[in-house]
Design a protein around this motif. Structure first.
Motif, short mmCIF file in Angstrom:
data_model
loop_
_atom_site.label_atom_id
_atom_site.label_comp_id
_atom_site.label_asym_id
_atom_site.label_seq_id
_atom_site.Cartn_x
_atom_site.Cartn_y
_atom_site.Cartn_z
N ASP A 159 -3.56 10.88 16.02
CA ASP A 159 -4.77 10.91 15.20
C ASP A 159 -4.77 9.87 14.09
OD1 ASP A 159 -5.66 13.01 16.73
OD2 ASP A 159 -5.10 14.57 15.28
N ASP A 160 -3.60 9.38 13.71
CA ASP A 160 -3.52 8.42 12.61
C ASP A 160 -4.23 7.11 12.92
OD1 ASP A 160 -2.12 9.95 10.76
OD2 ASP A 160 -0.19 9.44 11.66
N TRP A 161 -4.26 6.74 14.20
CA TRP A 161 -4.86 5.46 14.55
C TRP A 161 -6.36 5.44 14.30
CZ3 TRP A 161 -1.49 1.79 14.92
CH2 TRP A 161 -0.19 2.07 15.38
N ALA A 162 -6.98 6.61 14.27
CA ALA A 162 -8.42 6.69 14.03
C ALA A 162 -8.76 7.07 12.60
CB ALA A 162 -9.06 7.70 14.98
N ALA A 163 -7.72 7.37 11.79
CA ALA A 163 -7.95 7.82 10.41
C ALA A 163 -8.28 6.65 9.51
CB ALA A 163 -6.71 8.55 9.89
N GLY A 164 -9.01 6.93 8.44
CA GLY A 164 -9.40 5.90 7.48
C GLY A 164 -8.44 5.79 6.33
N GLU A 165 -8.66 4.80 5.47
CA GLU A 165 -7.80 4.55 4.32
C GLU A 165 -7.79 5.72 3.35
OE1 GLU A 165 -5.82 2.20 3.62
OE2 GLU A 165 -6.33 0.48 4.87
N SER A 166 -8.91 6.45 3.26
CA SER A 166 -9.02 7.50 2.25
C SER A 166 -8.53 8.85 2.74
CB SER A 166 -10.48 7.63 1.80
OG SER A 166 -11.32 7.98 2.89
N ASP A 167 -8.05 8.92 3.99
CA ASP A 167 -7.61 10.19 4.54
C ASP A 167 -6.28 10.61 3.93
OD1 ASP A 167 -9.83 10.38 6.11
OD2 ASP A 167 -8.89 9.43 7.85
N GLY A 169 -2.55 11.32 3.04
CA GLY A 169 -1.39 10.46 3.26
C GLY A 169 -1.65 9.00 2.99
N GLY A 170 -2.87 8.68 2.52
CA GLY A 170 -3.18 7.29 2.20
C GLY A 170 -3.67 6.48 3.37
N GLY A 171 -3.72 7.06 4.55
CA GLY A 171 -4.16 6.31 5.71
C GLY A 171 -3.03 5.48 6.28
N LEU A 172 -2.99 5.37 7.60
CA LEU A 172 -1.93 4.62 8.26
C LEU A 172 -1.88 3.15 7.81
CD1 LEU A 172 0.38 4.52 10.30
CD2 LEU A 172 -1.34 4.13 12.10
N PRO A 173 -3.01 2.46 7.71
CA PRO A 173 -2.94 1.06 7.27
C PRO A 173 -2.29 0.90 5.90
CG PRO A 173 -5.08 1.50 8.24
CD PRO A 173 -4.39 2.83 8.09
N ARG A 174 -2.59 1.81 4.99
CA ARG A 174 -2.02 1.73 3.65
C ARG A 174 -0.52 2.01 3.68
NH1 ARG A 174 -5.20 4.93 -0.84
NH2 ARG A 174 -6.81 3.58 0.08
N ARG A 175 -0.10 2.96 4.49
CA ARG A 175 1.33 3.26 4.59
C ARG A 175 2.09 2.09 5.21
NH1 ARG A 175 1.75 7.87 8.17
NH2 ARG A 175 -0.52 8.03 8.39
N ILE A 176 1.48 1.47 6.21
CA ILE A 176 2.10 0.30 6.85
C ILE A 176 2.23 -0.83 5.84
CG2 ILE A 176 1.67 -1.55 8.51
CD1 ILE A 176 0.53 0.58 10.40
N ASP A 177 1.19 -1.07 5.06
CA ASP A 177 1.22 -2.15 4.07
C ASP A 177 2.30 -1.89 3.03
OD1 ASP A 177 -0.14 -4.60 2.89
OD2 ASP A 177 -0.29 -3.19 1.21
N ARG A 178 2.41 -0.65 2.56
CA ARG A 178 3.42 -0.32 1.56
C ARG A 178 4.83 -0.53 2.11
NH1 ARG A 178 1.75 4.47 0.37
NH2 ARG A 178 3.15 5.67 1.69
N ALA A 179 5.06 -0.08 3.33
CA ALA A 179 6.39 -0.23 3.94
C ALA A 179 6.71 -1.70 4.18
CB ALA A 179 6.44 0.55 5.25
#
Length: 212
Positions: A159-167, A169-179
């Motif tokens: 489900d994370d692949w379809a989630a937005g930035e504001s969802d 956990g911060g959204g998958l793209p934001r977590r990827i960027d932070r890591a």
């Protein structure tokens, strides 16, 4: 293995243990690599990126486990992995642990070769209830190898692949960027040593003739 050929300040090796092609694990590995590259470049450094699909080396990994000696393309993969300034590892999770293919690959590594090397961990799975496997299963594996494992790891459920930035956990793209930024900072601080010289311990002719 795929990658660039230009001379760079740092090298990044990306290991994907996905079993299918294409796979969400490879997608996560690529996204983590892209975020890391952006971060490294923000430090004013150029970076070479090479990607290893373990499924392409599965037979060679088994052979190396049986004989104790990696050969062919796998030997080249290990040489570049050992020389890397940073590593991204992404694996699918099966029954709450990393894939057997990744474990077999780790089993053929030199036990001291990744000491101090910055490593970013990522994993994919069906639901978020498996996400803790990153911390109690995958992280200890690389801690045992004395790698410098990044504090932030990334788990991507379906489900994370379809989630937005504001969802949540911060959204998958934001977590990827932070890591990715975290690994980039670790790589930027690391003094690049380049590939090991296999002839470094061999005396030159002048030394050999000095005793005559």
């Amino acid at each position: 293995m795929t990658g660039t050929t230009r001379t760079a300040d740092r090298s990044l090796v990306v290991v994907s243990a996905g079993l299918s092609k294409p796979s969400s694990t490879r997608l996560l590995a690529d996204r983590l690599a892209e975020a890391t590259v952006r971060g490294i470049e923000e430090h004013g450094l150029a970076v070479d990126v090479e990607t290893v699909e373990l499924r392409d080396h599965a037979h060679a990994v088994v052979d190396a486990m049986l004989t104790g000696f990696p050969t062919g393309d796998l030997a080249g993969v290990l040489e570049r992995l050992y020389a890397a300034d940073g590593i991204v590892v992404a694996t699918p999770l099966f029954t709450t642990t990393y894939s057997g293919l990744l474990k077999s690959f780790v089993d053929v590594l030199d036990k001291d070769a990744l000491t101090g090397t910055p490593v970013l961990l990522g994993a994919t799975g069906g639901t978020s209830r498996h996400s803790l496997a990153l911390e109690y299963s995958l992280r200890p594996l690389f801690t045992y190898l004395r790698a410098d494992v990044a504090t932030t790891s990334v788990f991507a459920a379906t489900d994370d692949w379809a989630a937005g930035e504001s969802d949540a956990g911060g959204g998958l793209p934001r977590r990827i960027d932070r890591a990715g930024r975290e690994l980039a900072a670790m790589v930027a601080r690391r003094e690049s040593t380049g590939p090991a010289d296999p002839f470094a311990a061999t005396p030159d002719f002048e030394s050999l003739l000095g005793g005559l």
